[in-house]
Write a protein that holds these residues in place. Structure first.
Motif, PDB file in Angstrom:
ATOM      1  N   ASN A 103       0.813  -1.204   0.000  1.00 23.98           N
ATOM      2  CA  ASN A 103       0.000   0.000   0.000  1.00 23.98           C
ATOM      3  C   ASN A 103       0.856   1.268   0.000  1.00 23.98           C
ATOM      4  N   ASN A 104       0.368   2.261  -0.781  1.00 20.60           N
ATOM      5  CA  ASN A 104       0.976   3.603  -0.798  1.00 20.60           C
ATOM      6  C   ASN A 104       2.478   3.536  -1.089  1.00 20.60           C
ATOM      7  N   SER A 105       2.842   2.745  -2.091  1.00 22.88           N
ATOM      8  CA  SER A 105       4.241   2.611  -2.534  1.00 22.88           C
ATOM      9  C   SER A 105       5.167   2.235  -1.380  1.00 22.88           C
ATOM     10  N   CYS A 106       4.684   1.345  -0.520  1.00 18.25           N
ATOM     11  CA  CYS A 106       5.458   0.808   0.621  1.00 18.25           C
ATOM     12  C   CYS A 106       5.703   1.843   1.715  1.00 18.25           C
ATOM     13  N   ARG A 107       5.071   2.998   1.637  1.00 21.03           N
ATOM     14  CA  ARG A 107       5.266   4.007   2.691  1.00 21.03           C
ATOM     15  C   ARG A 107       4.562   3.596   3.974  1.00 21.03           C
ATOM     16  N   ASP A 108       3.491   2.824   3.871  1.00 15.58           N
ATOM     17  CA  ASP A 108       2.731   2.437   5.053  1.00 15.58           C
ATOM     18  C   ASP A 108       3.134   1.054   5.581  1.00 15.58           C
ATOM     19  N   THR A 109       4.154   0.455   4.996  1.00 12.44           N
ATOM     20  CA  THR A 109       4.584  -0.874   5.417  1.00 12.44           C
ATOM     21  C   THR A 109       5.491  -0.761   6.631  1.00 12.44           C
ATOM     22  N   ALA A 110       4.976  -1.172   7.787  1.00 16.57           N
ATOM     23  CA  ALA A 110       5.732  -1.034   9.041  1.00 16.57           C
ATOM     24  C   ALA A 110       6.025  -2.369   9.692  1.00 16.57           C
TER      25      ALA A 110
END
Length: 297
Positions: free
Chosen positions: A138-145
């Protein structure tokens, strides 16, 4: 209901057969005005039969004229009216025939390989679309935590999200480039190019190339794309599955069934819907505890 529908269809077939026997057997094809209004669907069948015979006569005339000139083509070419418009043994003829795949009985192993390659390419592109729409990307991996459990015994780590996303985008771009190349070849070899564009497979190719291919290239180039647009770009690749109708013409067969059996299908649906309304009204009236209409009703 299914048993009733099958029995009802058999009864309609018997009625139609009796009607044809009363009209008498004839070897000639009359006009549509001879068909009773009570069997309106027969007009469609009548026109389909006339079109089929006219195509056979046209193909036979072309074969006869070509053989008189010393030109011989595969007799199975008569199954495709557009292939009959192309000059035998020309590059357009060979390429068009090759792309027909197993639909042409005279095609060999090479055509089967091309068809399988197209199908595998389509499924691979669809697979990348399904994977890229996971919450992990999601969101170009910006939301991947946090890590994503795939369910296959391994996890996708947050720090690898960018590399996985780029790899999937590259694979999808290669697949869509092959789609575009196939579309260009079909367009160049078809005697009526507009038919290729207006075909359901052609519309799918144009949509995927205009939306997903261009958007994926922009993503790989580093352009900033918002999350919703990127998800739409990735999901739009699934439309390429419609192009498989060229090899599995389910849509055309469905339309043919509606044209030939539409009258009977409409009658069966009418009876089933009537029964459904009757049973629904009966259940509501006798099984309902109150007569106040609530939101759930």
């Amino acid at each position: 209901m299914g048993l009733f529908g099958a029995a009802f269809r058999r009864r309609l077939d018997a009625m139609h057969g009796e009607h044809l026997r009363r009209r008498g057997e004839t070897s000639s094809i009359g006009s549509e005005a001879d068909i009773p209004r009570s069997r309106a669907r027969s007009a469609s069948v009548h026109s389909m039969v006339r079109e089929h015979f006219s195509r056979i006569e046209e193909a036979t005339a072309i074969l006869t004229s070509e053989r008189a000139l010393g030109v011989y083509r595969d007799v199975n070419d008569v199954d495709d009216r557009y292939l009959m418009m192309l000059q035998p043994n020309g590059w357009r003829y060979r390429a068009y025939k090759l792309l027909l795949g197993t639909k042409h009985p005279g095609n060999g192993y090479a055509a089967k390989l091309v068809q399988r390659a197209i199908v595998v390419n389509t499924l691979l592109c669809t697979f990348t679309s399904c994977v890229e729409t996971l919450p992990y990307f999601n969101n170009s991996c910006r939301d991947t935590a946090e890590a994503f459990d795939t369910g296959f015994g391994f996890e996708l780590l947050p720090e690898d999200c960018k590399s996985h996303s780029t790899s999937l985008a590259l694979i999808a771009s290669c697949c869509m480039f092959n789609f575009l190349l196939e579309f260009v070849v079909r367009l160049a070899t078809h005697p009526q190019p507009l038919k290729v564009i207006l075909h359901i497979g052609g519309l799918a190719d144009v949509f995927v190339a205009a939306v997903s291919f261009s958007g994926t290239l922009a993503f790989l180039a580093g352009h900033d794309i918002d999350a919703w647009t990127l998800s739409f770009i990735r999901a739009s690749r699934i439309w390429r599955l419609l192009a498989l109708e060229r090899f599995v013409p389910a849509g055309r067969y469905f339309c043919d069934v509606l044209m030939s059996r539409g009258y009977q299908v409409a009658q069966v649906l009418y009876v089933l819907c009537t029964f459904w309304f009757i049973m629904t009204t009966y259940n509501w009236y006798f099984l309902h505890n109150e007569f106040e209409v609530e939101s759930e009703d």
